[in-house]
Structure formats: structure tokens, C-alpha cells
Design a protein around this motif. Sequence first.
Motif, PDB file in Angstrom:
ATOM      1  N   TYR A  36       1.069  -1.169   0.058  1.00 54.66           N
ATOM      2  CA  TYR A  36       0.232  -0.001  -0.036  1.00 54.66           C
ATOM      3  C   TYR A  36       0.983   1.094   0.077  1.00 54.66           C
ATOM      4  CZ  TYR A  36      -3.900  -2.986   1.353  1.00 54.66           C
ATOM      5  OH  TYR A  36      -4.947  -3.796   1.216  1.00 54.66           O
ATOM      6  N   PHE A  46      -4.291   0.939  -1.775  1.00 58.67           N
ATOM      7  CA  PHE A  46      -3.789  -0.571  -2.236  1.00 58.67           C
ATOM      8  C   PHE A  46      -3.074  -0.413  -3.534  1.00 58.67           C
ATOM      9  CE2 PHE A  46      -3.674  -4.895  -3.177  1.00 58.67           C
ATOM     10  CZ  PHE A  46      -3.801  -5.099  -4.559  1.00 58.67           C
TER      11      PHE A  46
ATOM     12  N   MET B  31     -17.486  -7.482   5.663  1.00 57.65           N
ATOM     13  CA  MET B  31     -16.599  -7.409   6.775  1.00 57.65           C
ATOM     14  C   MET B  31     -16.146  -5.966   6.873  1.00 57.65           C
ATOM     15  SD  MET B  31     -14.464 -10.923   6.825  1.00 57.65           S
ATOM     16  CE  MET B  31     -14.029 -11.084   8.656  1.00 57.65           C
ATOM     17  N   PHE B  33     -13.173  -3.102   9.151  1.00 54.19           N
ATOM     18  CA  PHE B  33     -12.148  -3.393  10.062  1.00 54.19           C
ATOM     19  C   PHE B  33     -11.707  -2.140  10.690  1.00 54.19           C
ATOM     20  CE2 PHE B  33     -11.079  -7.519   8.750  1.00 54.19           C
ATOM     21  CZ  PHE B  33     -11.545  -7.767   7.370  1.00 54.19           C
ATOM     22  N   LEU B  43      -0.276   0.250  11.208  1.00 46.78           N
ATOM     23  CA  LEU B  43      -1.801   0.195  11.568  1.00 46.78           C
ATOM     24  C   LEU B  43      -1.942  -0.817  12.531  1.00 46.78           C
ATOM     25  CD1 LEU B  43      -1.663   1.462   8.649  1.00 46.78           C
ATOM     26  CD2 LEU B  43      -3.814   0.883   8.391  1.00 46.78           C
ATOM     27  N   ASN B  99     -13.172  -8.385  -4.789  1.00 46.66           N
ATOM     28  CA  ASN B  99     -12.319  -9.335  -5.310  1.00 46.66           C
ATOM     29  C   ASN B  99     -10.728  -9.081  -4.484  1.00 46.66           C
ATOM     30  OD1 ASN B  99      -9.770 -10.457  -6.969  1.00 46.66           O
ATOM     31  ND2 ASN B  99     -11.471 -10.717  -8.515  1.00 46.66           N
ATOM     32  N   PRO B 100     -10.293 -10.080  -3.941  1.00 44.35           N
ATOM     33  CA  PRO B 100      -9.047 -10.054  -3.101  1.00 44.35           C
ATOM     34  C   PRO B 100      -7.964  -9.182  -3.861  1.00 44.35           C
ATOM     35  CG  PRO B 100      -9.817 -12.185  -2.879  1.00 44.35           C
ATOM     36  CD  PRO B 100     -10.604 -11.501  -3.774  1.00 44.35           C
ATOM     37  N   ASN B 101      -8.069  -9.518  -5.260  1.00 46.39           N
ATOM     38  CA  ASN B 101      -6.920  -8.961  -6.095  1.00 46.39           C
ATOM     39  C   ASN B 101      -6.894  -7.145  -6.079  1.00 46.39           C
ATOM     40  OD1 ASN B 101      -5.502 -11.248  -7.192  1.00 46.39           O
ATOM     41  ND2 ASN B 101      -7.240 -11.236  -8.587  1.00 46.39           N
ATOM     42  N   TYR B 102      -8.148  -6.501  -5.362  1.00 46.19           N
ATOM     43  CA  TYR B 102      -8.247  -5.265  -5.444  1.00 46.19           C
ATOM     44  C   TYR B 102      -7.955  -4.856  -3.933  1.00 46.19           C
ATOM     45  CZ  TYR B 102     -11.403  -5.916  -9.303  1.00 46.19           C
ATOM     46  OH  TYR B 102     -11.883  -6.326 -10.747  1.00 46.19           O
ATOM     47  N   GLY B 103      -7.391  -5.756  -2.981  1.00 45.28           N
ATOM     48  CA  GLY B 103      -6.962  -5.277  -1.714  1.00 45.28           C
ATOM     49  C   GLY B 103      -8.004  -4.763  -1.013  1.00 45.28           C
ATOM     50  N   TYR B 104      -7.688  -3.684   0.043  1.00 44.85           N
ATOM     51  CA  TYR B 104      -8.389  -3.276   0.900  1.00 44.85           C
ATOM     52  C   TYR B 104      -8.560  -1.585   0.727  1.00 44.85           C
ATOM     53  CZ  TYR B 104      -8.879  -7.435   3.876  1.00 44.85           C
ATOM     54  OH  TYR B 104      -9.028  -8.778   4.265  1.00 44.85           O
ATOM     55  N   PHE B 106      -9.713   2.105   2.395  1.00 40.63           N
ATOM     56  CA  PHE B 106      -9.622   2.803   3.446  1.00 40.63           C
ATOM     57  C   PHE B 106     -10.442   4.053   3.498  1.00 40.63           C
ATOM     58  CE2 PHE B 106      -6.775   0.248   6.409  1.00 40.63           C
ATOM     59  CZ  PHE B 106      -6.135  -0.571   5.576  1.00 40.63           C
ATOM     60  N   GLY B 107     -10.776   4.354   4.737  1.00 38.09           N
ATOM     61  CA  GLY B 107     -11.306   5.637   5.053  1.00 38.09           C
ATOM     62  C   GLY B 107      -9.969   6.649   4.956  1.00 38.09           C
TER      63      GLY B 107
END
Lengths: 112, 115
Positions: A36, A46, B31, B33, B43, B99-104, B106-107
Motif C-alpha cells: 500500500y 492499495f 466485513m 475493520f 496500523l 475481489n482479493p486482487n483489489y486489496g482493501y 480505507f477511509g
Amino acid sequence: SQKIEQNSEALNIQEGKTATLTCNYTNYSPAYLQWYRQDPGRGPVFLLLIRENEKEKRKERLKVTFDTTLKQSLFHITASQPADSATYLCAIYLTGGFKTIFGAGTRLFVKA
Amino acid sequence: SAVISQKPSRDICQRGTSLTIQCQVDSQVTMMFWYRQQPGQSLTLIATANQGSEATYESGFVIDKFPISRPNLTFSTLTVSNMSPEDSSIYLCSAPGTNPNYGYTFGSGTRLTVV
């Protein structure tokens, strides 16, 4: 104990050079590893994901390698630009708890 | 990938009070986080929030101090209760991509200062 380690010292490079950042982990068995970018005052963005069965992944000027034997990932930015200056975080996804654990990040400065 | 709106972006609060941070996602996610980030630090995961069930807290974090709500698949709140100066930090919410390939995603974070 479980650890994710990234160089705490900032990396200073000249524009046009390749920046290489390191992420080492201990006592984890990640399903995949992510990188990231984080700019000051912003949330992480990401960049790339590499799975445990992949050795290398590329996206434009970015390249990530993943060595599960060494428990290490390398993140490369080729032809770096001042706009690449930011903090880069590696993160490990743990399938058991569906959690992502982050390293502390490495600050990159690219000088014009 | 999802877009997350987080607010407030920053606040200065008196010790002993509580602050509720809100995150709105532009798509439904199972989900969410919540993380805390001290300056120059990694983090740290506070808890995982699933819709329709109680949040799962990480070691060192308890529900009484950080109650979380997840009323639907697009929204979550984190409350920092009975604040002390040690709670001064940046708080971030996150959601996985479709899709997991897109990662997460964040705000943009909430910078909290407790005085």
C-alpha cells in the motif's frame, strides 16, 4: 514472536532511479502479501497483491517479488518520480482470521 | 473497489468524553475493520465488524472502551469511550474489495487529539 519488519529509515533516491523497499516477516504463513501507499493525512491506498505461489507481480512501474523461503517481499519502483514520495506499507493477509496485519512502512523520498 | 467516507476527519476532545467515528461504504461489504495508527507506526487492528454479530476484538482492545456498531452492510461506527491522552491517534476504517486482487479500501482517517 510474529513480526513484520520494514526499513524504519527513510529511503532517499534520485529521480529516474529504481527504489527498492524490503518487507520481512517472522512466524507468519501468509496466503498473500499486499503493498500500500500512504500519503500524510490520508488512508493507505492499495497498490499490488502477490500470492504465496507467485514469485513476481508487475503493474506499470511497480514490481513485487515474494520469497516464502526467505520470508521476504521486495517492492520496486522503476524510473521513480518525485510524485512517488510517500510511505509504503506491506501487509500480510491471514486466512485463519480473515485479518490483514501491516508493517510500519518505509518512507520514500524521490529528489528531482 | 469500494469508496469509504469517514468522519469526522479530526477532532480535539476533552479527557473523559467519548467520540463516535462513522464510516459509510458505497457498496455492501460483509466485513469492516477498524485500525489505529500512531504517528510513524504501523496500523494496529482494533476489531473486525460483521453485520448482524458482535465485533471481534484484538488483544488489548475491549468492547467497553471501543464499542462498535454495524447496523447494515454499508455502515459502521467506532466509539472511543472515556478518552485519555493515550487515545490520541489516527483511527481508520477499512473494507475488503469485491475481489482479493483489489486489496482493501480505507477511509481517510480520523485524527483524534485528547487534551
